[in-house]
Design a protein around this motif. Structure first.
Motif, short mmCIF file in Angstrom:
data_model
loop_
_atom_site.label_atom_id
_atom_site.label_comp_id
_atom_site.label_asym_id
_atom_site.label_seq_id
_atom_site.Cartn_x
_atom_site.Cartn_y
_atom_site.Cartn_z
N ALA B 388 0.66 -1.22 -0.05
CA ALA B 388 -0.06 0.04 0.05
C ALA B 388 0.94 1.49 0.04
O ALA B 388 0.61 2.22 -0.76
CB ALA B 388 -1.07 0.20 1.11
N GLU B 389 1.96 1.23 0.88
CA GLU B 389 2.83 2.37 0.72
C GLU B 389 3.53 2.70 -0.56
O GLU B 389 3.51 3.82 -1.14
CB GLU B 389 3.88 2.11 1.86
N GLY B 390 3.92 1.58 -1.04
CA GLY B 390 4.64 1.55 -2.49
C GLY B 390 3.79 2.20 -3.49
O GLY B 390 4.18 3.01 -4.12
N ARG B 391 2.49 1.58 -3.47
CA ARG B 391 1.48 1.96 -4.48
C ARG B 391 1.24 3.38 -4.42
O ARG B 391 0.99 4.16 -5.33
CB ARG B 391 0.18 1.25 -4.44
N ASP B 392 1.02 4.15 -3.33
CA ASP B 392 0.57 5.26 -3.14
C ASP B 392 1.61 6.45 -3.41
O ASP B 392 1.65 7.27 -4.27
CB ASP B 392 0.44 5.70 -1.64
#
Lengths: 286, 444
Positions: B388-392
């Motif tokens: 999730a962090e990476g996608r954002d």
């Protein structure tokens, strides 16, 4: 001194090979085929000993005796149920069938025992040193058992009625039958005897080694090497052959890497067969 | 009779029609992918197939939002669920599923939710090739995760030919040091790393002499050679370097010179069967020095098999491990109750990397993942530890540096990461941590 230590180790290795091979050669001599499943009978005995000793807490000597008897019965049962009905089809069919029997036995042991290692509940071997040469109690036991088994077998085959019948049947079954030898009973005695010899080797395998379900069958190549070197069928030559292979393998580690020990075993077989194509016993098999 | 016959004919016709419908629906999962492939193939000259590699990455399945309108991207989980390594395969499959559940719960990748297809190799290479081919050709898998060393090596050609990424969390074989790097990756270090860690430990103990007893296998000989070089460099005398064959009733012949030379320590790189016999025979033969074992002997069963009193305080064992103090691992441990299982963090990282690579790429296939996976694992971008962090960060136009639960994931030229190692000591019948070598120890 180091070379002498390798020699002593080689004698012990040879004694195990004698125990593992002598029953195999007896079967070949009397029944007329190479029973590849013989190696798996070592596993039957080894794991029976382990089960009784490590799982049920039975004393190792009692466990060993029961395991040897059980292995003898398993060997006899296999012979009666599988080999006897196809005996007329000849040694090639029996050889291939015995390979199948080895896989079935291996599969059953795999299924019953599972993966992982197994060891007996026995203490660590004691160490003795004589003139700087080291030998352990387990190694001594191996030598004593091999000697006792060889002598007992020789006495049995030469001095008892059943033993003489086995020798007669191995030399000429038709003539033996015509002289009143009960071939069926003699065959049963042979199977019991050869399988119990596998049982003794299996017990020693359990004593010295760490058991896995494929360990017993891993010995088949060396069993074949010793048997072929002896001359397929000779029993006394098995003793010489076992010692020769064992000593050659271990002493060779003095000069060349120990990883080549199996190669040395077969090199010895090839060299001997070049000069004596019928093996150490030549044409005169005991 | 005539009525019965007609009934049977009708029944047959209905069953036949149903089977056709079933067959059509059965391939539905991969139908989208195959349709896309077919469209692309149709749009390009067939004789230009070899030249379409990079174009495929750009042209397959255009980026969309809302997880590609709830579409799916298929990942194969190819593990041994039965056989000797079945326990490890189950751990890997579970950790991958956990990773997939986190990714999908976070909204899925830009190519859609991740769908897994699981197959059991039983540790058999032939089965592995058959199942991998099925995953790629029938299921449309864009990545295959979880093969063991023996299965992964034969899959290298398939990975290149089909342009599908293959990753393993435990294939340490040094063969991949030569073959890996393009479509072939692993989130575990090479077996050579074990050798470096073992050599470091042996060199630090103050020994004057060490003997090496090595089981005759590629996976033990190569690391042992690395350890030998390390020990040599430290000026320690190597009394023996003996390679032995397993499956013997006794190893007395191999031990004869070792015992005669009386080293301070024995480095034993072997399996449990040979290892236990060697230990017993060496101690019975008078060896009183210390031991360093390799990972196969790092199990509690060794104490029962050998006898705890023979190795207590004298034996050490080395194995690849994760750094439990890493914030990324602690966070993983809080979210996943089986985080401590062997290779669970490596497996979680594997699927998370694939998802982030898809998120970062312009396409949705293996070539797209292959083109971006190094970039998301190691860059000067924002440090992230979850999908999730990476996608954002990626959605905001940034670049990311994924720091995994298993440690920093920097792929070298062979697609292999550096590893961390733990040394444990036999104390009172159990293995106790005494030293930890983080991956940075070996960055030289």
């Amino acid at each position: 001194m180091l070379l002498l230590q390798f020699f002593v180790t080689g004698v012990v290795t040879g004694c195990f090979l004698i125990l593992a091979t002598i029953g195999f050669s007896l079967t070949r001599r009397v029944e007329g085929f190479l029973n590849i499943a013989h190696a798996e009978l070592l596993g039957v005995s080894a794991f029976t000993t382990w089960w009784l000793n490590a799982e049920l807490g039975v004393h190792v000597i009692v466990a060993a005796v029961v395991a040897i008897a059980f292995t003898a019965l398993v060997g006899l049962l296999i012979a009666r149920v599988i080999y006897d009905p196809i005996r007329a089809r000849g040694p090639a069919v029996l050889l291939i069938t015995s390979t199948g029997v080895a896989f079935v036995l291996g599969g059953v042991i795999d299924g019953l025992i599972g993966t992982g290692i197994r060891t007996l509940q026995i203490g660590l071997a004691h160490r003795y040193e004589v003139f700087g040469i080291r030998i352990t109690s387990h190694q001594l036991l191996m030598v004593v058992l091999a000697a006792a088994t060889s002598v007992s077998l020789a006495v049995f085959l030469n001095r008892t009625r059943t033993g003489l019948a086995i020798r007669a049947m191995s030399a000429n079954p038709s003539l033996a039958a015509s002289r009143g030898v009960n071939l069926s009973a003699t065959s049963r005695a042979t199977w019991l005897l050869s399988s119990s010899l596998a049982g003794i080797a299996g017990v020693m395998l359990a004593v010295v080694a760490t058991l896995t379900t494929d360990l017993a069958f891993a010995q088949i190549l060396q069993i074949l090497a010793v048997a072929i070197l002896a001359g397929l069928g000779s029993l006394y030559a098995v003793i010489v052959s076992g010692l020769l292979v064992g000593i050659a393998m271990d002493v060779s580690a003095f000069w060349i890497p120990a990883g080549y020990r199996p190669l040395v075993a077969f090199a010895v077989v090839i060299v001997v067969l070049v000069f004596r194509p019928a093996g150490l016993a030549g044409t005169r098999a005991a | 009779m005539g009525t019965n016959k007609r009934k049977w004919m009708r029944l047959f016709a209905v069953l036949f029609a149903l089977s056709l419908v079933g067959a059509a629906c059965g391939d539905d999962d991969s139908a989208d992918q195959q349709d896309q492939d077919a469209e692309e193939t149709a749009s390009q000259p067939s004789e230009d197939a070899a030249g379409t590699d990079s174009e495929t990455a750009d042209e397959t399945s255009p980026p969309t939002t809302e997880a590609a309108e709830r579409g799916e991207v298929t990942v194969g989980v190819l593990v041994p669920l039965t056989g000797e390594l079945g326990e490890f395969g189950a751990i890997v499959a579970d950790a991958i599923e956990f990773g997939v559940s986190e990714i999908n719960a976070a909204g899925g990748t830009r190519c859609g939710d991740i769908r897994t297809v699981v197959a059991d190799t039983g540790g058999d290479a032939e089965t592995g090739i058959r199942e991998a081919t099925n995953m790629i050709e029938s299921e449309g898998a864009v990545a295959i995760l979880g093969p063991t060393s023996g299965v992964m090596v034969p899959l290298v050609d398939l990975a290149h030919r089909e342009e599908v990424v293959i990753m393993s969390p435990y294939a340490g074989t040094i063969t991949l040091n030569e073959l890996g790097g393009d479509f072939v990756y692993r989130t575990v270090s090479s077996d050579l790393g074990d050798g470096a860690a073992s050599g470091l430990w042996l060199s630090s103990r103050g020994y004057e002499s060490v003997a090496f007893l090595i089981q005759n296998e590629e996976s033990t000989i190569s690391p042992a050679e690395v350890a030998r070089d390390e020990v040599n460099a430290a000026g320690i005398k190597i009394t023996d370097f003996i390679v032995y064959n397993p499956g013997q009733p006794s190893y007395q012949a191999e031990l004869t010179t070792v015992l005669a030379n009386d080293p301070d320590a024995i480095f034993l790189a072997g399996g449990q069967e040979s290892g236990v016999t060697v230990i017993k025979e060496a101690v019975a033969g008078g060896f009183e020095g210390e031991w360093l074992f390799t990972a196969d002997l790092a199990v509690p069963e060794i104490f029962d098999a050998v006898g705890a009193d023979l190795i207590n305080d004298k034996a050490f064992v080395e194995f690849a491990d994760v750094d439990p103090s890493l914030p990324e691992f602690i966070s993983f441990e809080e979210r996943y109750d089986k985080a401590g299982d062997p290779f669970a963090p490596n497996s979680f990282d594997m699927v998370t990397l694939v998802a982030l690579a898809l998120e970062s790429a312009g396409g949705c296939d293996g070539a797209a993942i292959n083109g971006t996976i190094r970039g998301v694992a190691d860059s000067d971008g924002t440090k992230v530890s979850t999908f999730a962090e990476g996608r954002d960060v990626l959605a905001a136009g940034g670049t990311i540096n994924y720091e995994g639960a298993s440690g920093p994931l920097v792929f070298d030229a062979s697609g292999t990461v550096s590893g961390a190692y733990t040394i444990q000591q036999a104390i009172n019948g159990e293995w106790v941590n005494v030293e930890f070598y983080p991956a940075s120890t070996f960055d030289r």
